[in-house]
Write a protein that holds these residues in place. Structure first.
Motif, PDB file in Angstrom:
ATOM      1  N   PRO A  85       1.514   3.045 -10.444  1.00  0.00           N
ATOM      2  CA  PRO A  85       0.412   2.718 -11.355  1.00  0.00           C
ATOM      3  C   PRO A  85      -0.973   2.830 -10.716  1.00  0.00           C
ATOM      4  O   PRO A  85      -1.958   3.097 -11.407  1.00  0.00           O
ATOM      5  CB  PRO A  85       0.720   1.273 -11.756  1.00  0.00           C
ATOM      6  N   SER A  86      -1.067   2.636  -9.412  1.00  0.00           N
ATOM      7  CA  SER A  86      -2.362   2.726  -8.737  1.00  0.00           C
ATOM      8  C   SER A  86      -2.886   4.156  -8.664  1.00  0.00           C
ATOM      9  O   SER A  86      -4.076   4.372  -8.427  1.00  0.00           O
ATOM     10  CB  SER A  86      -2.250   2.171  -7.318  1.00  0.00           C
ATOM     11  N   GLY A  87      -1.997   5.131  -8.854  1.00  0.00           N
ATOM     12  CA  GLY A  87      -2.397   6.527  -8.739  1.00  0.00           C
ATOM     13  C   GLY A  87      -2.464   7.028  -7.318  1.00  0.00           C
ATOM     14  O   GLY A  87      -2.884   8.160  -7.065  1.00  0.00           O
ATOM     15  N   VAL A  88      -2.040   6.194  -6.365  1.00  0.00           N
ATOM     16  CA  VAL A  88      -2.090   6.557  -4.944  1.00  0.00           C
ATOM     17  C   VAL A  88      -0.670   6.771  -4.426  1.00  0.00           C
ATOM     18  O   VAL A  88       0.174   5.884  -4.528  1.00  0.00           O
ATOM     19  CB  VAL A  88      -2.794   5.462  -4.115  1.00  0.00           C
ATOM     20  N   VAL A  89      -0.414   7.946  -3.877  1.00  0.00           N
ATOM     21  CA  VAL A  89       0.902   8.287  -3.347  1.00  0.00           C
ATOM     22  C   VAL A  89       0.928   8.033  -1.847  1.00  0.00           C
ATOM     23  O   VAL A  89      -0.033   8.350  -1.135  1.00  0.00           O
ATOM     24  CB  VAL A  89       1.238   9.762  -3.645  1.00  0.00           C
ATOM     25  N   ASP A  90       2.034   7.457  -1.365  1.00  0.00           N
ATOM     26  CA  ASP A  90       2.196   7.183   0.051  1.00  0.00           C
ATOM     27  C   ASP A  90       3.189   8.177   0.654  1.00  0.00           C
ATOM     28  O   ASP A  90       4.303   8.341   0.168  1.00  0.00           O
ATOM     29  CB  ASP A  90       2.701   5.754   0.257  1.00  0.00           C
ATOM     30  N   LEU A  91       2.758   8.850   1.706  1.00  0.00           N
ATOM     31  CA  LEU A  91       3.603   9.822   2.411  1.00  0.00           C
ATOM     32  C   LEU A  91       4.173   9.156   3.659  1.00  0.00           C
ATOM     33  O   LEU A  91       3.515   9.111   4.697  1.00  0.00           O
ATOM     34  CB  LEU A  91       2.804  11.073   2.774  1.00  0.00           C
ATOM     35  N   VAL A  92       5.368   8.627   3.547  1.00  0.00           N
ATOM     36  CA  VAL A  92       6.126   7.981   4.629  1.00  0.00           C
ATOM     37  C   VAL A  92       5.263   7.079   5.508  1.00  0.00           C
ATOM     38  O   VAL A  92       5.454   7.008   6.727  1.00  0.00           O
ATOM     39  CB  VAL A  92       6.878   9.024   5.500  1.00  0.00           C
ATOM     40  N   GLY A  93       4.287   6.413   4.907  1.00  0.00           N
ATOM     41  CA  GLY A  93       3.443   5.488   5.651  1.00  0.00           C
ATOM     42  C   GLY A  93       2.416   6.151   6.544  1.00  0.00           C
ATOM     43  O   GLY A  93       1.636   5.462   7.200  1.00  0.00           O
ATOM     44  N   ALA A  94       2.379   7.471   6.565  1.00  0.00           N
ATOM     45  CA  ALA A  94       1.465   8.175   7.459  1.00  0.00           C
ATOM     46  C   ALA A  94       0.142   8.503   6.795  1.00  0.00           C
ATOM     47  O   ALA A  94      -0.889   8.604   7.459  1.00  0.00           O
ATOM     48  CB  ALA A  94       2.109   9.470   7.960  1.00  0.00           C
ATOM     49  N   GLN A  95       0.162   8.684   5.480  1.00  0.00           N
ATOM     50  CA  GLN A  95      -1.043   9.093   4.771  1.00  0.00           C
ATOM     51  C   GLN A  95      -0.916   8.728   3.306  1.00  0.00           C
ATOM     52  O   GLN A  95       0.150   8.849   2.704  1.00  0.00           O
ATOM     53  CB  GLN A  95      -1.257  10.608   4.915  1.00  0.00           C
ATOM     54  N   GLN A  96      -2.019   8.272   2.722  1.00  0.00           N
ATOM     55  CA  GLN A  96      -2.074   7.999   1.298  1.00  0.00           C
ATOM     56  C   GLN A  96      -3.028   8.981   0.635  1.00  0.00           C
ATOM     57  O   GLN A  96      -4.056   9.339   1.207  1.00  0.00           O
ATOM     58  CB  GLN A  96      -2.542   6.560   1.028  1.00  0.00           C
TER      59      GLN A  96
END
Length: 259
Positions: free
Chosen positions: A22-33
């Protein structure tokens, strides 16, 4: 923009499908949003990643591109989570506006000026003038300045409000590869007026009837030798024969009176 040799590694990058929260922010394995947008919340999108660039793809179109903060360990984690490897980049690489060498990199992003001639860059409003409303401009960010380019001319130069962290958040950035174009040739004077409730504006002591329909609108008046042309953005509203020789003393629109 020239292709960055580091963006197309031998065998290509890593692609994985991730669901947008819902935030529209994708997390890539904790390395980058990466911010994709709340309008895409709930959808599953392919994310293409490598050591230099990360792309987000929605319906076959790249909607966000960013400088990668991924390491080889992070890419390995993507593989363990089911990422497909060896895929070519879906778009040109991101430009790092803050290279480790400390050199100033001139970059450009495209924006369309709103009705009041404003463009927004990461929450900062840049005023280009009401006569630019609806115009697609390239914003060249170079050191402490931002140059607004329309067509083959620099139409305005403004202080750069972005800091080093801001420039790293810009998307769809390209490297500026051409010399800065010249300003437009000198031409007729332009003044701005806010149309009052009676629909009549005053320029150099002459009354110009624009129409009550445009009350509250900031219009541009092009002052020619024998005529006044009234514009709303790029649309001409009226043409008036010039009957005054008085000098123009006020070039800006009047603010509405406070009640």
């Amino acid at each position: 923009m020239e292709q960055d040799s580091g963006s197309t590694a031998p065998g290509g990058g890593h692609e994985i499908e991730l669901r947008i929260p819902p935030s529209g922010v994708v997390d890539l394995v904790g390395a980058q949003q990466m911010w994709i947008g709340q309008g895409f919340a709930g959808r599953t999108v392919p994310m293409w990643a490598y050591l230099t660039t990360v792309h987000a793809v929605v319906d076959g179109e790249v909607v966000t591109t960013a400088v990668s903060r991924m390491t080889t360990v992070d890419l390995g984690r993507l593989t363990m989570r089911g990422a497909r490897t060896g895929l070519p980049a879906p778009a040109l690489p991101a430009v790092n506006p803050n290279p480790s060498t400390g050199a100033v990199v001139a970059i450009e992003v495209d924006r369309t000026a709103a009705r009041a001639g404003l463009v927004t860059l990461l929450g900062h409003h840049l005023a280009l003038g009401p006569d630019t409303a609806g115009t697609r401009v390239a914003l060249r960010i170079e050191g402490g300045l931002i140059h607004a380019i329309a067509g083959n001319h620099v139409i305005k130069t403004l202080p750069n409000p972005l800091n080093s962290n801001d420039t790293g958040r810009l998307t769809r950035v390209r490297r500026a590869t051409k010399p800065l174009p010249p300003p437009p040739p000198s031409g007729p004077q332009r003044v701005h007026r806010r149309v009052p409730t009676d629909g009549v504006v005053m320029v150099a002591g002459q009354r110009l009837r624009v129409g009550r329909t445009y009350a509250g609108t900031i219009v541009t008046v092009v002052v020619e030798d024998h005529h006044f042309r009234v514009l709303d953005g790029t649309a001409e509203l009226s043409l008036h024969a010039r009957t005054t020789t008085k000098p123009i003393r006020n070039f800006n629109a009047h603010r509405p009176r406070e009640r």
